[in-house]
Design an enzyme around this catalytic site. Structure first.
Site, PDB file in Angstrom:
ATOM      1  N   LEU A  34      -2.889  -3.274   2.475  1.00  0.00           N
ATOM      2  CA  LEU A  34      -2.947  -1.906   1.953  1.00  0.00           C
ATOM      3  C   LEU A  34      -3.290  -0.913   3.059  1.00  0.00           C
ATOM      4  CD1 LEU A  34      -5.044  -2.536  -1.289  1.00  0.00           C
ATOM      5  CD2 LEU A  34      -2.596  -1.979  -1.191  1.00  0.00           C
ATOM      6  N   SER A  37      -6.731  -1.072   4.909  1.00  0.00           N
ATOM      7  CA  SER A  37      -7.269  -2.440   4.852  1.00  0.00           C
ATOM      8  C   SER A  37      -7.826  -2.843   6.220  1.00  0.00           C
ATOM      9  CB  SER A  37      -6.197  -3.430   4.390  1.00  0.00           C
ATOM     10  OG  SER A  37      -5.086  -3.402   5.260  1.00  0.00           O
ATOM     11  N   GLY A  38      -7.315  -2.239   7.288  1.00  0.00           N
ATOM     12  CA  GLY A  38      -7.851  -2.532   8.627  1.00  0.00           C
ATOM     13  C   GLY A  38      -6.817  -2.990   9.641  1.00  0.00           C
ATOM     14  N   SER A 107       4.208  -2.906   4.649  1.00  0.00           N
ATOM     15  CA  SER A 107       5.273  -3.799   4.137  1.00  0.00           C
ATOM     16  C   SER A 107       4.872  -4.402   2.794  1.00  0.00           C
ATOM     17  CB  SER A 107       5.636  -4.878   5.158  1.00  0.00           C
ATOM     18  OG  SER A 107       4.529  -5.435   5.829  1.00  0.00           O
TER      19      SER A 107
END
Ligand code: ADP
Length: 198
Positions: A34, A37-38, A107
């Site tokens: 997401l 998310s990092g 993606s």
């Protein structure tokens, strides 16, 4: 569109020749997850570790490519596929050149990740950068979740567009449990194993 007058011009140097010169195998490290998310944060740290070890590394990410190569694309499903297709082609070229490519792209659909893997063949590591929507909303480093929840950004992954969790990634980095440094170290180790010349 394919042009029948175009032929593929082969050189006298193989990819293994290039890999030998660099002392490493090229690899696409495809980081999915997401927004927030990092992915980018971990890619930056991992790049630093690997460059410090003398590895040839290059980082590409969705936001950066959207400033140039993909500046004509939006966030509809069709455009997201085209975004990934072009990114994967670029990635495949860099891998063929012998680089370790850290590619950060949300993606969101499994089919997009399969497309990316298809372009790079067996030099591909799928990394799921894991953090749930609630955590990403709390982090919200760019304020995008706030805007998406207010209806200001259409088709926002995790809010108004789907994210399909990878069923069998090569590596999971759980950024709710592990620090940025730990995630980068785990990822760097995996890459070093994978890119080592036999
Ligand atoms: P993405 O590239 O996935 O959109 P970013 O890397 O831009 O995400 O943002 C992730 C945010 O989460 C950053 O502000 C980062 O400092 C924070 N964060 C907190 N804990 C972690 C962790 N363990 N791993 C990665 N990022 C983390």
């Amino acid at each position: 569109m394919k042009n029948e007058h175009i032929t593929f011009h082969r050189g006298k140097v193989s990819r293994n020749d290039r890999f030998s010169v660099l002392g490493q195998k090229g690899v696409a490290v495809w980081m999915t997850g997401l927004s927030a998310s990092g992915k980018s944060t971990i890619a930056v740290e991992t790049e630093k570790i690997l460059i410090g070890m003398g590895k040839a590394v290059y980082r590409i990410d969705g936001d950066n490519l959207r400033h140039g190569l993909n500046s004509d694309l939006g966030f509809s499903e069709k455009d997201r596929f085209e975004n990934i297709r072009r990114a994967a082609e670029v990635c495949a070229l860099f891998v063929d050149a012998g680089l370790i490519v850290l590619a950060s792209f949300i993606s969101p659909l499994a089919s997009m990740r399969s497309l990316a893997r298809e372009k790079t063949g067996d030099s591909f590591i799928e990394v799921y950068v894991k953090a749930d929507v609630e955590t990403c909303c709390k982090r919200d480093p760019k304020g995008l979740y706030k805007k998406a929840r207010a209806g200001e950004i259409p088709d926002f992954t995790g809010v108004t567009a789907p994210y399909e969790v990878p069923p069998s990634p090569d590596l999971v980095l759980d950024t709710e449990r592990y620090s940025i440094e730990d995630c980068a170290r785990i990822l760097a180790d995996k890459i070093l194993q994978f890119s080592a010349l036999k």
